[in-house]
Scaffold this motif. Structure first.
Motif: not given
Length: 222
Positions: A31-37, A65-68, A74-80
């Motif tokens: 799963f890529a960063p920002h990808q919807r789950l 790992l996930v953000e709502r 939900a989606r995969v959380r991207a780390v800056s």
């Protein structure tokens, strides 16, 4: 009816099992960063109930790992980059501590295992086996943490690893990176094997400081 319910429950993985599976998929790059789950899609993919998937996503959100997103699921959380640097700074402190502890507790079996890893890392770099070197890198860090006996540090580091694993893999694939990190890893091995806690901590901190210095290049490769 009760038997049927128990049978149905046994047919589906539990919430923690689903969390483990989704976590592995995220950290493994499926799963890529920002990808919807999407709960329905995850339920079908992993053969789990919607409730188990919902609970798993809630758990992974607490791990970072996930953000709502409100009204969007939900989606995969991207780390800056800034957060990746902070994570590595925390790793530097904790893995430095663990390297020192490992040097305190090192046994002959540990020395043999570490020296074997070091020899295999040298061979991987010499042959250009970047993926093999990356795997040995991960195993070396894991072995030092295991030797340290520092369970609290290990638990924190496991959570941080999940958040930053994608960048760590990209960094390992950077041209020339194995040649830079190999002597750093060998310095860690030498200090731990010598039973020298201050030197082991200093070597691990120097290695992770090098990682911090290399991270910006991932954002601006050109």
């Amino acid at each position: 009816m009760a038997v049927t319910a128990r049978t149905a429950a046994a047919a589906h993985p539990s919430g923690p099992q689903v969390a483990d599976t989704i976590r592995a998929a995220i950290t493994g790059g499926d799963f890529a960063p920002h990808q919807r789950l999407v709960e329905a899609e995850l339920s079908e993919r992993f053969g789990a109930s919607r409730a188990s998937v919902r609970n798993a996503l809630a758990q992974l959100a607490t791990e970072g790992l996930v953000e709502r997103i409100q009204n969007r699921g939900a989606r995969v959380r991207a780390v800056s980059l800034d957060e990746a640097v902070e994570i590595t700074e925390v790793r530097m402190a904790l893995e430095g501590l663990c390297a020192a502890k490992a040097a305190e507790h090192v046994t002959e079996d540990d020395r043999a295992a570490l020296l074997d890893l070091g020899a295999r890392m040298k061979a991987a770099v010499a042959s250009g086996d970047v993926l093999g070197y990356s795997d040995l890198n991960r195993r070396l860090h894991g072995r030092v943490l295991e030797m340290s006996g520092q369970q609290t540090a290990r638990a924190v580091l496991e959570r941080l690893h999940g958040q930053n694993v994608r960048r760590q893999f990209r960094l390992a694939m950077q041209p020339g990176r194995p040649q830079t990190s190999l002597p750093q890893h060998l310095a860690v091995i030498d200090a731990v094997c010598a039973g020298d806690p201050p030197a082991a901590e200093a070597a691990m901190r120097a290695h992770l400081r090098s990682v911090i210095e290399a991270l910006p290049a991932l954002e601006n490769p050109h």
